[in-house]
Design a protein around this motif. Sequence first.
Motif, PDB file in Angstrom:
ATOM      1  N   GLN A 186       0.832  -1.231  -0.150  1.00  0.00           N
ATOM      2  CA  GLN A 186       0.152   0.070   0.069  1.00  0.00           C
ATOM      3  C   GLN A 186       0.785   1.344  -0.154  1.00  0.00           C
ATOM      4  O   GLN A 186       0.553   2.375  -0.570  1.00  0.00           O
ATOM      5  CB  GLN A 186      -0.741   0.167   1.232  1.00  0.00           C
ATOM      6  N   VAL A 187       2.124   1.147   0.623  1.00  0.00           N
ATOM      7  CA  VAL A 187       3.175   2.304   0.521  1.00  0.00           C
ATOM      8  C   VAL A 187       4.395   1.459   0.040  1.00  0.00           C
ATOM      9  O   VAL A 187       4.526   0.086   0.131  1.00  0.00           O
ATOM     10  CB  VAL A 187       3.199   3.060   2.095  1.00  0.00           C
ATOM     11  N   VAL A 188       5.464   2.231  -0.235  1.00  0.00           N
ATOM     12  CA  VAL A 188       6.531   1.653  -0.463  1.00  0.00           C
ATOM     13  C   VAL A 188       7.694   2.039   0.659  1.00  0.00           C
ATOM     14  O   VAL A 188       7.896   3.242   1.045  1.00  0.00           O
ATOM     15  CB  VAL A 188       7.309   2.184  -1.974  1.00  0.00           C
ATOM     16  N   ASP A 189       8.188   0.956   1.235  1.00  0.00           N
ATOM     17  CA  ASP A 189       9.325   1.295   2.228  1.00  0.00           C
ATOM     18  C   ASP A 189      10.723   1.023   1.761  1.00  0.00           C
ATOM     19  O   ASP A 189      11.037   0.226   0.940  1.00  0.00           O
ATOM     20  CB  ASP A 189       8.932   0.431   3.362  1.00  0.00           C
ATOM     21  N   VAL A 190      11.542   1.934   2.129  1.00  0.00           N
ATOM     22  CA  VAL A 190      12.908   1.765   1.593  1.00  0.00           C
ATOM     23  C   VAL A 190      13.875   1.789   2.873  1.00  0.00           C
ATOM     24  O   VAL A 190      13.517   2.658   3.763  1.00  0.00           O
ATOM     25  CB  VAL A 190      13.466   3.052   0.650  1.00  0.00           C
ATOM     26  N   ARG A 191      14.826   0.692   2.949  1.00  0.00           N
ATOM     27  CA  ARG A 191      15.770   0.663   4.304  1.00  0.00           C
ATOM     28  C   ARG A 191      17.105   0.484   3.840  1.00  0.00           C
ATOM     29  O   ARG A 191      17.374  -0.098   2.680  1.00  0.00           O
ATOM     30  CB  ARG A 191      15.246  -0.279   5.458  1.00  0.00           C
ATOM     31  N   ASP A 192      18.160   0.726   4.638  1.00  0.00           N
ATOM     32  CA  ASP A 192      19.432   0.411   4.300  1.00  0.00           C
ATOM     33  C   ASP A 192      19.695  -1.175   4.778  1.00  0.00           C
ATOM     34  O   ASP A 192      19.486  -1.440   5.796  1.00  0.00           O
ATOM     35  CB  ASP A 192      20.355   1.341   5.283  1.00  0.00           C
ATOM     36  N   THR A 193      20.219  -1.872   3.907  1.00  0.00           N
ATOM     37  CA  THR A 193      20.161  -3.383   4.209  1.00  0.00           C
ATOM     38  C   THR A 193      21.131  -3.469   5.469  1.00  0.00           C
ATOM     39  O   THR A 193      20.917  -4.723   6.101  1.00  0.00           O
ATOM     40  CB  THR A 193      20.975  -4.048   2.820  1.00  0.00           C
ATOM     41  N   LYS A 194      22.164  -2.787   5.616  1.00  0.00           N
ATOM     42  CA  LYS A 194      23.048  -2.949   6.679  1.00  0.00           C
ATOM     43  C   LYS A 194      22.521  -2.817   7.890  1.00  0.00           C
ATOM     44  O   LYS A 194      22.938  -2.848   9.095  1.00  0.00           O
ATOM     45  CB  LYS A 194      24.356  -2.152   6.367  1.00  0.00           C
ATOM     46  N   ASP A 195      21.301  -1.817   8.053  1.00  0.00           N
ATOM     47  CA  ASP A 195      20.687  -1.660   9.344  1.00  0.00           C
ATOM     48  C   ASP A 195      19.271  -1.642   9.188  1.00  0.00           C
ATOM     49  O   ASP A 195      18.469  -0.816   8.934  1.00  0.00           O
ATOM     50  CB  ASP A 195      20.979   0.128   9.709  1.00  0.00           C
ATOM     51  N   ARG A 196      18.932  -3.024   9.099  1.00  0.00           N
ATOM     52  CA  ARG A 196      17.458  -3.361   8.902  1.00  0.00           C
ATOM     53  C   ARG A 196      16.448  -2.998   9.927  1.00  0.00           C
ATOM     54  O   ARG A 196      15.298  -2.728   9.798  1.00  0.00           O
ATOM     55  CB  ARG A 196      17.352  -4.675   8.679  1.00  0.00           C
ATOM     56  N   GLN A 197      17.042  -2.663  11.212  1.00  0.00           N
ATOM     57  CA  GLN A 197      16.231  -2.298  12.415  1.00  0.00           C
ATOM     58  C   GLN A 197      16.388  -0.746  12.271  1.00  0.00           C
ATOM     59  O   GLN A 197      15.509  -0.078  13.260  1.00  0.00           O
ATOM     60  CB  GLN A 197      16.782  -2.884  13.667  1.00  0.00           C
ATOM     61  N   GLY A 198      17.030  -0.151  11.394  1.00  0.00           N
ATOM     62  CA  GLY A 198      17.064   1.334  11.634  1.00  0.00           C
ATOM     63  C   GLY A 198      15.878   2.061  10.963  1.00  0.00           C
ATOM     64  O   GLY A 198      14.913   1.505  10.643  1.00  0.00           O
ATOM     65  N   PRO A 199      15.818   3.344  10.759  1.00  0.00           N
ATOM     66  CA  PRO A 199      14.935   4.294  10.100  1.00  0.00           C
ATOM     67  C   PRO A 199      14.853   3.586   8.640  1.00  0.00           C
ATOM     68  O   PRO A 199      15.467   3.314   7.862  1.00  0.00           O
ATOM     69  CB  PRO A 199      15.386   5.525   9.986  1.00  0.00           C
ATOM     70  N   MET A 200      13.687   3.858   7.982  1.00  0.00           N
ATOM     71  CA  MET A 200      13.061   3.675   6.592  1.00  0.00           C
ATOM     72  C   MET A 200      12.432   4.924   6.240  1.00  0.00           C
ATOM     73  O   MET A 200      11.874   5.609   7.111  1.00  0.00           O
ATOM     74  CB  MET A 200      12.469   2.413   6.503  1.00  0.00           C
ATOM     75  N   LEU A 201      12.540   4.848   4.862  1.00  0.00           N
ATOM     76  CA  LEU A 201      11.476   6.024   4.223  1.00  0.00           C
ATOM     77  C   LEU A 201      10.537   5.254   3.600  1.00  0.00           C
ATOM     78  O   LEU A 201      10.483   4.134   3.375  1.00  0.00           O
ATOM     79  CB  LEU A 201      12.440   6.690   2.989  1.00  0.00           C
TER      80      LEU A 201
END
Length: 64
Positions: free
Chosen positions: A28-43
């Motif tokens: 429903q939305v598109v999330d983007v995250r850093d592969t090295k920090d999967r628990q970190g922030p995402m857009l």
Amino acid sequence: MKQPKGVWFKSSKSGPNCDNCVEVRDGQVVDVRDTKDRQGPMLTFSPASFAVFAEAVAGGQFAR
């Protein structure tokens, strides 16, 4: 290949050594995250906003 909605996948543009890897999850939305920090922030984008963002990235608007 189209990925199933809701499943994280590594961007095809990510480097082979994952120095600059991102993962994307489409739904429903598109999330983007850093592969090295999967628990970190995402857009999080609406699908339309992500299309505009991806086009801007591909066009070099965010080049370093």
